[in-house]
Design a protein around this motif. Sequence first.
Motif, PDB file in Angstrom:
ATOM      1  N   ASP A 152       0.820  -1.213   0.000  1.00 30.38           N
ATOM      2  CA  ASP A 152       0.000   0.000   0.000  1.00 30.38           C
ATOM      3  C   ASP A 152       0.856   1.266   0.000  1.00 30.38           C
ATOM      4  O   ASP A 152       0.374   2.344  -0.343  1.00 30.38           O
ATOM      5  CB  ASP A 152      -0.936   0.037   1.215  1.00 30.38           C
ATOM      6  CG  ASP A 152      -1.952  -1.091   1.205  1.00 30.38           C
ATOM      7  OD1 ASP A 152      -2.169  -1.715   0.143  1.00 30.38           O
ATOM      8  OD2 ASP A 152      -2.526  -1.367   2.278  1.00 30.38           O
ATOM      9  N   TYR A 153       2.117   1.143   0.397  1.00 34.19           N
ATOM     10  CA  TYR A 153       3.008   2.301   0.472  1.00 34.19           C
ATOM     11  C   TYR A 153       3.779   2.540  -0.827  1.00 34.19           C
ATOM     12  O   TYR A 153       4.537   3.498  -0.926  1.00 34.19           O
ATOM     13  CB  TYR A 153       4.003   2.123   1.630  1.00 34.19           C
ATOM     14  CG  TYR A 153       3.336   2.109   2.977  1.00 34.19           C
ATOM     15  CD1 TYR A 153       3.027   3.295   3.634  1.00 34.19           C
ATOM     16  CD2 TYR A 153       2.978   0.911   3.579  1.00 34.19           C
ATOM     17  CE1 TYR A 153       2.397   3.283   4.864  1.00 34.19           C
ATOM     18  CE2 TYR A 153       2.343   0.881   4.810  1.00 34.19           C
ATOM     19  CZ  TYR A 153       2.054   2.076   5.444  1.00 34.19           C
ATOM     20  OH  TYR A 153       1.416   2.056   6.661  1.00 34.19           O
ATOM     21  N   LEU A 154       3.605   1.661  -1.796  1.00 33.17           N
ATOM     22  CA  LEU A 154       4.330   1.783  -3.053  1.00 33.17           C
ATOM     23  C   LEU A 154       3.661   2.784  -3.979  1.00 33.17           C
ATOM     24  O   LEU A 154       2.452   3.013  -3.896  1.00 33.17           O
ATOM     25  CB  LEU A 154       4.426   0.420  -3.739  1.00 33.17           C
ATOM     26  CG  LEU A 154       5.067  -0.700  -2.920  1.00 33.17           C
ATOM     27  CD1 LEU A 154       5.051  -2.006  -3.707  1.00 33.17           C
ATOM     28  CD2 LEU A 154       6.478  -0.328  -2.495  1.00 33.17           C
ATOM     29  N   SER A 155       4.426   3.347  -4.883  1.00 33.03           N
ATOM     30  CA  SER A 155       3.886   4.297  -5.858  1.00 33.03           C
ATOM     31  C   SER A 155       2.926   3.568  -6.806  1.00 33.03           C
ATOM     32  O   SER A 155       3.048   2.349  -6.999  1.00 33.03           O
ATOM     33  CB  SER A 155       5.017   4.927  -6.667  1.00 33.03           C
ATOM     34  OG  SER A 155       5.563   3.958  -7.560  1.00 33.03           O
ATOM     35  N   PRO A 156       1.979   4.288  -7.410  1.00 29.13           N
ATOM     36  CA  PRO A 156       1.079   3.657  -8.377  1.00 29.13           C
ATOM     37  C   PRO A 156       1.831   2.939  -9.502  1.00 29.13           C
ATOM     38  O   PRO A 156       1.433   1.854  -9.921  1.00 29.13           O
ATOM     39  CB  PRO A 156       0.244   4.823  -8.911  1.00 29.13           C
ATOM     40  CG  PRO A 156       0.253   5.826  -7.800  1.00 29.13           C
ATOM     41  CD  PRO A 156       1.619   5.692  -7.161  1.00 29.13           C
TER      42      PRO A 156
END
Length: 190
Positions: A152-156
């Motif tokens: 969830d913390y990763l970039s799109p």
Amino acid sequence: MILPIVAYGDAVLRKKCEEIGPDYPELDRLIADMFETMYQASGVGLAAPQIGQSIRLFVIDASPYGDDEDSLKDFKKIFINAEILERGGKDWSTGEGCLSIPDIREDVSRPEDITIRYMDEEFGEHTETYSGMAARIIQHEYDHVEGKLFTDYLSPLKKRMLQNRLNAISKGEIRAEYRMRFPKPSRKRR
């Protein structure tokens, strides 16, 4: 008893978990099983949702990091009904993985310090502050009881790049070194 670890894509990993009380059935056995399962999978933390239980419980044994940080040599803890009260310090990024998401590691940025209130296995209340790797491991496991994953913390863009691998995990199209439970495929309506 070694329990199967719930794989990415299972709804239990996305639920905010319920608090438990001292009367929770066979809590000592569950905690022992969680440690045994975590050790068998070579993990340093395991949250109850990862074994299919939607309760606010996670266990940590950070001793594998003891060579890097002396404070982690004997860092083995049980967190029940935890609540992070404060996050602070500089954000720092390092590779994280997850037993529910095998074979994927990505850099995640998290605050270096936390203050957390929790109950131990005897339901004694503690409020403690942690830094460094201990804070990172606790935040990762705490996220599980909040229904969050490190992805969830990763970039799109990074999420899109990983999507095929994540889909393969949710379909059971991976080989893990430990027992896993995969989401049941949804039925299509005709």
